[in-house]
Structures are given as structure tokens and as C-alpha cells.
Scaffold this active site. Structure first.
Site, PDB file in Angstrom:
ATOM      1  N   HIS A  99       0.532  -1.312  -0.024  1.00  0.00           N
ATOM      2  CA  HIS A  99       0.208  -0.218  -0.028  1.00  0.00           C
ATOM      3  C   HIS A  99       0.650   1.150   0.403  1.00  0.00           C
ATOM      4  CE1 HIS A  99      -4.506  -1.775   1.225  1.00  0.00           C
ATOM      5  NE2 HIS A  99      -3.357  -2.422   0.239  1.00  0.00           N
TER       6      HIS A  99
ATOM      7  N   HIS B 181      -1.868 -12.129  -2.521  1.00  0.00           N
ATOM      8  CA  HIS B 181      -2.494 -12.472  -2.352  1.00  0.00           C
ATOM      9  C   HIS B 181      -2.337 -14.636  -1.555  1.00  0.00           C
ATOM     10  CE1 HIS B 181      -5.726  -9.169  -3.464  1.00  0.00           C
ATOM     11  NE2 HIS B 181      -5.275  -9.151  -2.642  1.00  0.00           N
TER      12      HIS B 181
END
EC number: 1.11.1.21
Length: 724
Positions: free
Chosen positions: A99, A267
Site C-alpha cells: 500500500h 493474496h
């Protein structure tokens, strides 16, 4: 009384001049006024390190092996105040690094992980960054131990990379060199919305057309890194989401294969958190009470940590073994059929219709309990989109290939905003040159610079031709992601040689002469282009009565077409240049605001912007040879005439057309010059006028030349990381 409440019972006994929450600012009174603050960021007044601190030098004392050993240990050192999922902080650290880096966008090069900006507003309080404050706080003992030898910016990205290594991925490499900033960035436009996660529609011409997203944005909603994991505007539809994934990742410089790799690799480990009531979560870090000490999203009503954490609202892991790098993401994605369900926090997520018990991930605290894995709408896009699916299937068939593509994509994601390889430091820098690094070979330094300058001076090229060509070559530099600039002489390659802003016909003529001089003298074309500009400036200074030598350092190289990803340079194309008084077309943003944005990207201060523009005007460098703003009858001489005539009250200024004004003799009404908004703003804006008046003074002629030369050299050398 004086209105400050002094001596009044029950009133505040202090002056209110420094109060941060009361009073009315200039911006409140004049919200449309030109705000020069973006040119005055990150200076010594906010930096606690002092003017002598050099982070790149401080890095030389860093024990990288010990640092990485400590980070490996941190991954499995679970803390009671924020327990690690399955006893491993890897997923949290990866999300933090992702992020940080993933806020980068290609349109203006802003965002990204290169400055440690995730520590400050608004990023530290974005909805998509919920609980990343905990990740940074977990890193604090490491930062405290190694001190100034490691920046927060480097540590954040390194922690994510080490997290992958600790879970079994062979990473591609890592480079140090990201220096910290010390206050929020004022130049980055994150969107016009006034509320977090406002519907996407306001930042699109048509939300059904992802390409219509407002530039330079690269996320679908305010406060998100890329797409909404529940679907467009929170409405699940994987095929629709796929279109937005493709656009947002393209705006982060990623192609389809890199997008699938990053989605799947991101993920493969970790989990989403939504096992609780989001209404019980406290305010973000910027809004939290002082007792929270910089942490936000605290839950003081229920346990709120471990298995009861709420972050995105989606709940569950993507894979069977969320602390291990493997191919489990694709095994589950393709091995089961999935259906929409709601998480305990009420978020949309996809869960398998029927799944073997042994394929379920275990609870983060109790391995005897198993739960369904989940997929987000973006994950389902990898399976359902006709472009993404074949890529994902190949990764599924070939885990080694997937691991290599992901490792490279992760390296690109986390280093894209660092600029060329010359800025990379540390023992783990990959040897391989990558085209997205805009590689430039080293140039020669052993040629006769004086002889080259003599040939340029005798070439017949005018001051305007020499200065304009050097300027056009260098002005592409962006301090945001360190791309562009004169090194490499890519102005002679596609696509730059054909950009309208570079006046292709004029450019080809000038380059034909300069390339010949380079071939005859052994200098690089890049060096000769810059030397040409320097010669032009020196000739103009001489014409104004001053002898001065423009600083020059040889060694620029010449890039080739094979070293250049032409399509990636499209975002560097100038569509405006106040310094050459040019707009490609009319824009909703004012010309003076565009000027400030470009000056900030080039790393200029307000007074450097002022002196450069005034100097460029009298040198006759306007695009297309227009005379707007050329407020002199001595064109080609480096004089202060632009400022003298702009501030002369013998003149009046009258609108003539859109973005065009006439400067008339106040007494006779005769038109003396024409000018644009970016010319007149140096007389109308109070701060810029103050600078203009300095240079209009009778005693500032030599100062003007010296200041212009210093600012010119700064622009020409902005990308010389090899000599920094």
C-alpha cells in the site's frame, strides 16, 4: 481589551496566532488564489536531520545482514497488543509495503513508497490503510535500533520484501536509497471528493468506461489504493471489476501479466479481516484521541484484535497455508466453484460452494478450527476475465514461472518510483538492467569540453535554438519518480522527437547540427545538447554585459531505442510549458496552476521558477517563436527587461482574447507587447510580484544573471544521479 481574552476569567490566556484549529487563513478568504506552497515543501525548517545529513552516506554504515536478521525475527515475534495472524506478521508487513508502493501513478509520478509518506496524512488514515499503523508501530523497535542508517521509506518496503523471503519466496532483489520526508505532501492530488469511499462516479466521465477516470488518479475511490475489493461501488461483478483492475494497474505501470502476478502473489499470503462490527472501530490516526499516541481504528468495546480484527470488512484467507509461499491461490481459485456471501462485518466476498475440510485455512489463533477461504471480486476477475484467465492458468501450471514473474513484478512495484539504477544502493541490487528503469549507458568524460563549446558557438545555431533544445531535453525530469531529464538524449528518439511541444521540425534541424558535433568530438549527444544550451546562455549573458560560465559536468550517455520503452514515455509528454509560453490546448486548470505543477515536478522553488521564466522570455525561446511575454527590445540578451517592464506603472494591461493580454502605454494607449496569464501572474500574485520586483531593481542585473545560471544548471543536472 485586545480580543485575545487575556485577563478575562474563563477565557484562553494565550495569543491565537499559532492556533491550529481557530482563525481564518488566507486560503479561507481567497480560495481561488494561486497557492505557492507546493514549491516550498520538505525544506530545512521541517527536517530534523540538519543540512549536513546525507542519507545515502548514512546508509554506508548500515549492517544490512543484521537488519534483515532482525526483520526475520520480527515476523514471528507476536505481540500481545497486536497479535500476529498464525504467529506470523508477514501478511501485515506485505500489505503495508504494497500500500506504500501501490499509491504510485504514472501520470505524474507522484505517490509510491519512495518518501515514507505513509506515516503522514492523508495516507496514514486512508480507509484502505486501516491497521497499517500497527505494522509501522511493530517496526518501531527496529527503526529505533538502526536509527538514521535506515529511513522509514526503505524500512517499510524492505519489511514487505523480507516478509516474502521469510515465507519461502526467492525475491528478485532490493535497493536502498529512499530518503524520508517530514510532513504531508502538498502537491499530490488524490481526488476532489470530500468523503472517504465516495461513489466512484464523480472521478469518471462514465464509470462504465474505466479509461475515463480523471487524470492523474489511479484508484477507483477516494481512500483506496486501486479497486474496491467488493466490486465497482461495492457491487460485485467480476467482469466489470476486471476492467477497472486493468485500468488502475496500467496507471501503476503494470501490464496484464504483472497484474495477475501481483494480485495472486499478494493474496497467496495473509488474510482479510472482517470478523466483527465495524461500527465499534474508533477514528483513524489523524482523528484519534491523544491517548492513542498516533494509532487509529482502535476497538475499546470488544477484543478487536487477532481473530476479532476488522480491517476491510472482508473476512478470511485466500489460501490453505497463508504463511507459506506456494501455488495454493490458483489451486483454490480454479479447484472450486465460488458464490457470493456476506462477511460477519457485512462485506461482500466469494466463498467456495463445497470444499474439502483439509483445503480450508485454520483459524489465526486455534489450529483446530477451520474456516472457508475467500476471494474478493478482483480475485474472481482473474478467473472470469478472458484476458486474465489464460495468464492465471499458465501460472497455475508452472509455479516456478509464477514465482519468477511475481518476484520481478514485486521488485518493479516497490522500486518504480526510485528512478534509474544509479540511485540504487545496497548489496542486493540486481545486476540485470530492466527497461522500465530507463537505462542510460555511461558517457565519456575525457573529451575536450572547450573544443565542443567552440564548435557549437561557430555552428550558426541561434541562442533561442540552443537554449530551447536543451530546455526541451531536460524539462521532462520529474522529481516525483525521477524519470525524464537530459541524460540519455531521448529527445532524439521516439516518441519525444515527435512531440508537438518539442517542435519536431525545428528540433530535427538543431539535432542534425549537434549530432554532427558529437560525432566529431567524441562527446555524447546528450552532453552536446546541454552544452549547446549552456553556450546559448553564456552568449546571452555576454550580450547583457556579463561574462559567466555555466557549470557543466560531462558524462551523460546516449540511450538507444532498445533501451527505451517508448509507450512508457507518453506520460512524460509536455502538454504545457509556461517557460516557453505554450499550451497544447485549453484546459480546465488555469495556465498558472499548470505552471506551478510543472515547476514542482522539476524541483524548482518559487524564486527559481520566477528567474527562469523571466530569462527564457528575453532569450526568445517561446514555442513557435511567438512574442507573448517577450517584454524587451533586446531579445537574445539575458536582461531583466521582463521584470522591469512588467512592473512599470507606465503600462496598463488589457484583455485581448482568451489567455491573451495587451500591454499598452498608459498615456498613448499604444500596444507595446502581448502576454499570457503566466506572464501577468508574476505581476498580479503578491508573492511572485515580490520576486519580480527584486529582479526589476536597478542593482539586480548581475544577481539576475547569476540566479538564472544557477537555476538553469539545476534543471540541466536534475537527473545526474551518477554525480550526485
Amino acid at each position: 481589551m485586545d480580543g485575545n481574552g487575556i485577563g478575562s476569567t474563563g477565557k484562553c490566556p494565550v495569543m491565537h496566532g499559532g492556533n491550529t484549529a481557530m482563525g481564518t487563513s488566507n486560503t479561507d478568504w481567497w480560495p481561488n488564489a494561486l497557492n505557492l506552497d507546493i514549491l516550498h515543501q520538505h525544506d530545512s525548517k521541517t527536517n530534523p536531520m540538519g543540512p549536513g545529513f546525507d542519507y545515502r552516506r548514512a546508509l554506508q554504515g548500515l549492517d544490512v545482514t543484521a537488519l534483515k536478521r532482525d526483520l526475520h525475527a520480527l515476523m514471528t515475534d507476536s505481540q500481545d497488543w497486536w497479535p500476529a495472524d498464525w504467529g506470523h506478521y508477514g501478511g501485515l508487513m506485505i500489505r503495508m509495503a504494497w500500500h506504500a508502493a501501490g499509491s504510485y501513478r504514472t501520470a505524474d509520478g507522484r505517490g509510491g513508497g519512495g518518501t515514507g509518506n505513509q506515516r503522514f496524512a492523508p495516507l496514514n488514515s486512508w480507509p484502505d490503510n486501516v491497521n497499517l499503523d500497527k505494522a509501522r508501530r511493530l517496526l518501531w523497535p527496529v527503526k529505533k535500533k538502526y536509527g538514521n542508517a535506515i529511513s522509514w521509506a526503505d524500512l517499510i518496503i524492505l519489511a514487505g520484501t523480507v516478509a516474502y523471503e521469510s515465507m519461502g519466496l526467492k525475491t528478485f532483489g532490493f535497493a536502498f536509497g529512499r530518503a524520508d520526508i517530514w510532513h504531508p505532501e502538498k502537491d499530490t492530488y488524490w481526488g476532489a471528493e470530500k468523503e472517504w469511499l465516495a461513489p466512484s462516479d464523480s472521478r469518471y466521465g462514465d464509470v462504465a468506461d474505466p479509461a475515463s477516470m480523471e487524470n492523474p488518479l489511479a484508484a477507483v475511490q477516494m481512500g483506496l489504493i486501486y479497486v474496491n475489493p467488493q466490486g465497482v461501488n461495492g457491487e460485485p461483478d467480476p467482469l466489470r471489476t476486471a476492467l477497472h483492475v486493468r485500468e488502475t494497474f496500467a496507471r501503476m505501470a503494470m501490464n496484464d501479466e504483472e497484474t495477475v502476478a501481483l494480485t495472486a502473489g499478494g493474496h497467496t499470503v495473509g488474510k482479510c479481516h472482517g470478523n466483527g462490527d465495524a461500527a465499534l472501530i474508533g477514528p483513524d490516526p489523524e482523528a484519534a484521541d491523544v491517548v492513542e499516541q498516533g494509532l487509529g481504528w482502535m476497538n475499546h468495546s470488544t477484543r478487536g484484535v487477532g481473530r476479532n480484527t476488522v480491517t476491510s470488512g472482508i473476512e478470511g484467507a485466500w489460501t490453505t497455508h497463508p504463511t507459506r509461499w506456494d501455488n495454493g491461490y490458483f489451486d483454490l481459485l480454479f479447484g472450486y466453484e465460488w458464490e457470493l456471501r456476506k462477511s460477519p462485518a457485512g462485506a461482500w466476498q466469494w466463498e467456495p460452494i463445497d470444499i474439502r475440510e483439509e483445503d480450508k485455512p485454520v483459524d489465526v489463533e486455534d489450529p483446530s478450527i477451520r474456516y472457508n477461504p475467500i476471494m474478493t471480486d478482483a480475485d474472481m476477475a482473474m478467473k472470469m476475465d478472458p484476458i486474465y484467465r489464460p495468464i492465471a492458468e499458465r501460472f497455475h501450471r508452472d509455479p516456478a514461472y509464477f514465482s519468477d514473474v511475481f518476484a520481478r513484478a514485486w521488485f518493479k512495484l516497490t522500486h518504480r518510483d526510485m528512478g534509474p539504477k544509479a540511485r540504487y544502493l545496497g548489496p542486493d541490487v540486481p545486476q540485470e538492467d530492466l527497461i522500465w528503469q530507463d537505462p542510460v549507458p555511461a558517457g565519456r568524460t575525457d573529451y575536450d569540453v572547450a573544443a565542443v563549446k567552440a564548435r557549437i558557438a561557430a555552428s550558426g545555431l541561434s541562442v533561442a535554438e540552443l537554449v530551447s533544445t536543451a530546455w526541451d531535453s531536460a524539462r521532462t525530469f520529474r522529481g516525483s519518480d525521477m524519470r525524464g531529464g537530459a541524460n540519455g538524449a531521448r529527445i532524439r528518439l521516439a516518441p519525444q522527437k515527435d512531440w508537438e511541444g518539442n517542435e519536431p521540425a525545428r528540433l530535427a534541424t538543431v539535432l542534425g547540427v549537434l549530432e554532427g558535433i558529437a560525432a566529431e568530438t567524441g562527446a555524447s549527444v546528450a552532453d552536446v545538447i546541454v552544452l549547446g544550451g549552456n553556450v546559448g546562455v553564456e552568449q546571452a549573458a555576454r550580450a547583457a554585459g556579463f561574462e559567466i560560465t555555466v557549470p557543466f559536468a560531462p558524462g551523460r550517455g546516449d540511450a538507444t531505442d532498445d533501451m527505451t520503452d517508448a509507450a512508457s514515455f507518453d506520460v512524460l509528454e509536455p502538454i504545457h510549458d509556461a517557460f516557453r509560453n505554450w499550451l497544447k490546448k485549453d484546459y480546465t486548470v488555469s495556465p498558472e496552476e499548470l505552471m506551478l505543477d510543472r515547476a514542482q515536478l522539476m524541483g524548482l522553488t518559487a524564486h527559481e521558477m520566477t528567474v527562469l521564466l523571466g530569462g527564457m522570455r528575453v532569450l526568445g525561446t517561446n514555442h513557435g517563436g511567438t512574442k507573448h511575454g517577450v517584454l524587451t527590445d533586446r531579445e537574445g540578451a539575458l536582461t531583466t527587461d521582463f521584470f522591469v517592464n512588467l512592473t512599470d506603472m507606465a503600462n496598463v494591461w488589457k484583455p485581448a482574447d482568451a489567455n491573451l493580454y495587451e500591454i499598452r502605454d498608459r498615456r498613448t494607449g499604444a500596444v507595446k507587447w502581448t502576454a499570457t496569464r503566466v506572464d501577468l501572474v508574476f505581476g498580479s500574485n503578491s508573492v511572485l510580484r515580490a520576486y519580480a520586483e527584486v529582479y526589476a531593481q536597478d542593482d539586480s542585473r548581475e544577481k539576475f544573471v547569476q540566479d538564472f545560471v544557477a537555476a538553469w544548471a539545476k534543471v540541466m543536472n536534475a537527473d545526474r544521479f551518477d554525480i550526485a
